[in-house]
Design a protein around this motif. Structure first.
Motif, mmCIF file in Angstrom:
data_model
loop_
_atom_site.group_PDB
_atom_site.id
_atom_site.type_symbol
_atom_site.label_atom_id
_atom_site.label_comp_id
_atom_site.label_asym_id
_atom_site.label_seq_id
_atom_site.Cartn_x
_atom_site.Cartn_y
_atom_site.Cartn_z
ATOM 1 N N SER A 121 0.958 -1.224 -0.103
ATOM 2 C CA SER A 121 -0.036 -0.041 -0.029
ATOM 3 C C SER A 121 0.785 1.235 0.030
ATOM 4 N N PRO A 122 1.808 1.567 0.958
ATOM 5 C CA PRO A 122 2.664 2.653 0.605
ATOM 6 C C PRO A 122 3.277 2.777 -0.528
ATOM 7 N N ALA A 123 3.832 1.611 -1.165
ATOM 8 C CA ALA A 123 4.698 1.624 -2.240
ATOM 9 C C ALA A 123 3.474 2.186 -3.460
ATOM 10 N N ARG A 124 2.459 1.727 -3.456
ATOM 11 C CA ARG A 124 1.563 2.028 -4.453
ATOM 12 C C ARG A 124 0.885 3.356 -4.242
ATOM 13 N N GLN A 125 0.652 3.823 -3.226
ATOM 14 C CA GLN A 125 0.213 5.176 -3.085
ATOM 15 C C GLN A 125 1.469 6.345 -3.285
ATOM 16 N N SER A 126 2.688 5.792 -2.985
ATOM 17 C CA SER A 126 3.644 6.831 -3.258
ATOM 18 C C SER A 126 4.206 6.988 -4.537
ATOM 19 N N ILE A 127 3.866 6.005 -5.207
ATOM 20 C CA ILE A 127 4.143 5.949 -6.768
ATOM 21 C C ILE A 127 3.399 7.338 -7.661
ATOM 22 N N ILE A 128 2.204 7.467 -7.289
ATOM 23 C CA ILE A 128 1.250 8.245 -8.075
ATOM 24 C C ILE A 128 1.795 9.725 -8.238
ATOM 25 N N PRO A 129 2.499 10.539 -7.128
ATOM 26 C CA PRO A 129 3.146 11.730 -7.560
ATOM 27 C C PRO A 129 4.121 11.491 -8.625
ATOM 28 N N ARG A 130 4.792 10.445 -8.962
ATOM 29 C CA ARG A 130 5.950 10.243 -9.543
ATOM 30 C C ARG A 130 5.653 10.007 -10.953
ATOM 31 N N ILE A 131 4.285 9.654 -11.172
ATOM 32 C CA ILE A 131 3.859 9.181 -12.577
ATOM 33 C C ILE A 131 2.913 10.428 -13.229
ATOM 34 N N VAL A 132 2.504 11.120 -12.295
ATOM 35 C CA VAL A 132 1.488 12.248 -12.882
ATOM 36 C C VAL A 132 1.801 13.549 -12.484
ATOM 37 N N PRO A 133 1.729 14.794 -13.205
ATOM 38 C CA PRO A 133 2.022 15.956 -12.967
ATOM 39 C C PRO A 133 1.386 16.312 -11.629
ATOM 40 N N THR A 134 2.126 17.247 -10.854
ATOM 41 C CA THR A 134 1.457 17.576 -9.440
ATOM 42 C C THR A 134 0.326 18.148 -9.475
ATOM 43 N N GLU A 135 -0.273 18.896 -10.602
ATOM 44 C CA GLU A 135 -1.388 19.525 -10.498
ATOM 45 C C GLU A 135 -2.653 18.505 -10.736
ATOM 46 N N MET A 136 -2.175 17.351 -11.192
ATOM 47 C CA MET A 136 -3.276 16.258 -11.305
ATOM 48 C C MET A 136 -3.285 15.171 -10.432
ATOM 49 N N VAL A 137 -2.583 15.443 -9.334
ATOM 50 C CA VAL A 137 -2.481 14.564 -8.180
ATOM 51 C C VAL A 137 -3.791 14.654 -7.498
ATOM 52 N N PRO A 138 -4.661 15.560 -7.125
ATOM 53 C CA PRO A 138 -5.916 15.426 -6.636
ATOM 54 C C PRO A 138 -6.806 14.670 -7.340
ATOM 55 N N SER A 139 -6.813 14.958 -8.603
ATOM 56 C CA SER A 139 -7.817 14.218 -9.467
ATOM 57 C C SER A 139 -7.275 12.954 -9.673
ATOM 58 N N ALA A 140 -6.262 12.356 -9.568
ATOM 59 C CA ALA A 140 -5.789 10.882 -9.739
ATOM 60 C C ALA A 140 -6.260 10.282 -8.414
ATOM 61 N N ASN A 141 -6.059 10.795 -7.074
ATOM 62 C CA ASN A 141 -6.668 10.248 -6.042
ATOM 63 C C ASN A 141 -8.034 10.150 -5.841
ATOM 64 N N THR A 142 -8.896 11.098 -6.548
ATOM 65 C CA THR A 142 -10.155 10.986 -6.561
ATOM 66 C C THR A 142 -10.740 9.940 -7.247
ATOM 67 N N LEU A 143 -9.949 9.631 -8.640
ATOM 68 C CA LEU A 143 -10.331 8.599 -9.548
ATOM 69 C C LEU A 143 -9.896 7.159 -8.700
ATOM 70 N N ASN A 144 -8.918 7.126 -7.795
ATOM 71 C CA ASN A 144 -8.693 5.858 -7.210
ATOM 72 C C ASN A 144 -9.581 5.832 -6.117
ATOM 73 N N TYR A 145 -10.037 6.676 -5.284
ATOM 74 C CA TYR A 145 -10.838 6.567 -4.292
ATOM 75 C C TYR A 145 -12.222 6.104 -4.656
ATOM 76 N N THR A 146 -12.691 6.819 -5.776
ATOM 77 C CA THR A 146 -14.166 6.649 -6.377
ATOM 78 C C THR A 146 -14.132 5.076 -6.899
ATOM 79 N N THR A 147 -13.128 4.453 -7.535
ATOM 80 C CA THR A 147 -13.016 3.173 -8.065
ATOM 81 C C THR A 147 -12.895 2.206 -6.632
ATOM 82 N N THR A 148 -12.237 2.633 -5.822
ATOM 83 C CA THR A 148 -12.090 1.566 -4.776
ATOM 84 C C THR A 148 -13.437 1.315 -3.930
ATOM 85 N N THR A 149 -13.983 2.714 -3.732
ATOM 86 C CA THR A 149 -15.340 2.628 -3.032
ATOM 87 C C THR A 149 -16.383 1.979 -3.918
#
Length: 418
Positions: A121-149
Motif C-alpha cells: 500500500s505505501p509503495a502503490r500510493q507513493s508512486i502516484i506523484p511520480r507518474i502524474v504531474p503535480t496539478e493532477m494529483v488530487p484528480s488522480a486520488n479522486t479517481l482511485n478513491y471513487t473506484t475502490t469505493t
C-alpha cells in the motif's frame, strides 16, 4: 463531473485499471473468508478473530513497508508484495477446494495476506506523484478513491450473489477464484510501470534506511510539520469519534423494524462516496486544500450526528450518504497534501503511517461507539460522537491554523522531485 485528465497518462491509466480490478476482486475474498470461518466454527468469536489477524500485521508492516518504499525501487517492491498477496489468495482457493476445515489456517492466511497489503500500500500510493504531474494529483486520488469505493459497494453484492447460487463450499471457492483471476490484472499493470528508484538524498545528508532509524526519521518529520500532523489528526478525530458502524445492527432492529435495514445503513456511506466521486471535477481546482479538508471533516461530523437523530430509514440513508460524500473529499485532500507536501525521500514512510491511521481509525471508532453505547445508549453514542468530531475539528483548526492556511506550492513539489 469527475476529472478524468489523469487517465490520459498511460502509466497511471494502467495502474488505475489494475488497482480497480484487484480491489473489486479482493471484496470477494473479504466476504468469503468470514463466511467460510463461520461455516467451519459456527462461532462469531472466531469470525471476530479474523479482524485481529488482519489488523496487527497491518499496524506493524505498514510502517516497515513505508520505510522500505523509500529505499528500493517502488515498482519492484510493489511486484514482490503483490506476488505475496496473490500466493495467499491461491492458498485460500486451494484449501477451499481441498475441503481443509481449519480455522487456524484461515487466521494464518489472513495475517500473511495483510502483510502483503501493508507492504504494497505505501509503495502503490507513493508512486502516484511520480507518474502524474503535480496539478493532477488530487484528480488522480479522486479517481482511485471513487473506484475502490465503488468496488466496496459492488464487490460484496456480487459475492453474496455467488454465495446464494451455490452451496457455501462451492461459493467460497468460486469467490477465491474470481479474486485470484482479477489480481492478475494488477500484475500486468505493475509490470508495465517504469522503474521508480528512490530519489538521491538531498543536502540534509539523510540517507533513507528500511530499519527502525528510517521509520523514526519519518515520524520525526511528521511531528515537526503542523500541516501534515494536523491532516492525520483530523482524520483520526473523524473516525474515532464519529464512525457509527458498530451501532447499525442495533439501530436497524430497534428503530427501523428489522435487520434488513442494516444493509442500507452499511451501504449508505459508500454510496455517498461513489456519488461524490462522480461529481468531483471541482476538487482539483481548489487551492485552499487544508481549509477544504477541515470543512469536509466538520461536514462529516454534522451529517453523522443528524443521521443518528433520524427516525425514517430513507432520511438516515440520505444523511449517511452526505457523510460519505464528505469523507471522500477529506480523504482525497488528506492523501494529496501528504503526497505533495512531503519530499519524495520520505513519502513512503509517511504513506506507511497513513496506512496505519486509515486502517486503525475506523476500528477504534467501532470500539468507541460500542463501548459508549453500553453506558449512554445507542442514540447518545451516535449523535454525541458526530457533534464532538465536528467541534474538535473546528477547535483544532482555530488553535493551530497552519492547516486551514495551507495551499499547495507546485514549485516546491517539483523541486523535491528533481
Amino acid at each position: 463531473m469527475i476529472d478524468t485528465a489523469p487517465l490520459r497518462v498511460t502509466t497511471f491509466r494502467r495502474m488505475w485499471i489494475g488497482n480497480g480490478a484487484s480491489f473489486f476482486g479482493f471484496q470477494f475474498t473479504a466476504v468469503a473468508v468470514p463466511v467460510q470461518m463461520f461455516a467451519i466454527t459456527h462461532s462469531s468469536f472466531w469470525v471476530g478473530l479474523l479482524g485481529v489477524a488482519g489488523l496487527v500485521p497491518l499496524l506493524i508492516f505498514g510502517l516497515w513497508g513505508g520505510a522500505v518504499a523509500d529505499v528500493v525501487d517502488r515498482r519492484r517492491l510493489l511486484l514482490t508484495s503483490s506476488a505475496l498477496t496473490w500466493v495467499v489468495t491461491l492458498g485460500l482457493l486451494a484449501q477451499a477446494i481441498a475441503g481443509v476445515r481449519s480455522p487456524h489456517l484461515l487466521l494464518a492466511l489472513t495475517a500473511v495476506q495483510s502483510i502483503g497489503f501493508a507492504i504494497s500500500s505505501p509503495a502503490r500510493q507513493s508512486i502516484i506523484p511520480r507518474i502524474v504531474p503535480t496539478e493532477m494529483v488530487p484528480s488522480a486520488n479522486t479517481l482511485n478513491y471513487t473506484t475502490t469505493t465503488a468496488g466496496g459497494v459492488l464487490g460484496p453484492l456480487v459475492a453474496g450473489l455467488i454465495m446464494g447460487i451455490w452451496s457455501t463450499g462451492t461459493g467460497v471457492a468460486a469467490a477465491y477464484a474470481v479474486d485470484a483471476l482479477l489480481f492478475t490484472v494488477t500484475f500486468w499493470a505493475t509490470w508495465r510501470l517504469p522503474a521508480i528508484p528512490p530519489i538521491e538524498p538531498d543536502d540534509s545528508g539523510e540517507k533513507p534506511t528500511a530499519g527502525l532509524r528510517g521509520i523514526l526519521v519519518g515520524l520525526r518529520f511528521l511531528v515537526t510539520q503542523p500541516v501534515l500532523l494536523l491532516s492525520f489528526v483530523v482524520d483520526l478525530i473523524a473516525m474515532v469519534f464519529a464512525m457509527p458502524r458498530a451501532l447499525f445492527p442495533a439501530v436497524a432492529e430497534d428503530r427501523f423494524g428489522g435487520v434488513s435495514a442494516a444493509g442500507w445503513l452499511f451501504s449508505a456511506i459508500a454510496i455517498g462516496s461513489v456519488l461524490a466521486g462522480f461529481t468531483s471535477g471541482w476538487i482539483g481546482r481548489v487551492r485552499r486544500q487544508g481549509l477544504a479538508l477541515t470543512a469536509a471533516v466538520v461536514g462529516w461530523g454534522v451529517a453523522i450526528a443528524l443521521a443518528g437523530l433520524a427516525h425514517q430509514l430513507w432520511l438516515a440513508v440520505v444523511l449517511l450518504a452526505v457523510a460519505g460524500a464528505a469523507d471522500l473529499v477529506s480523504a482525497v485532500y488528506r492523501q494529496t497534501i501528504m503526497q505533495t507536501f512531503a519530499p519524495d525521500r520520505l513519502r513512503g514512510r509517511l504513506q506507511g503511517v497513513f496506512t496505519v491511521v486509515v486502517a486503525g481509525g475506523p476500528r477504534l471508532g467501532d470500539l468507541r461507539a460500542g463501548a459508549t453505547a453500553q453506558f449512554t445508549g445507542v442514540t447518545t453514542s451516535w449523535v454525541a460522537g458526530g457533534v464532538l468530531a465536528a467541534v474538535l475539528a473546528v477547535v483544532l483548526a482555530l488553535a493551530v491554523p497552519a492547516l486551514i492556511r495551507y495551499r499547495p506550492v507546485p514549485e516546491l513539489a517539483e523541486s523535491a522531485e528533481r
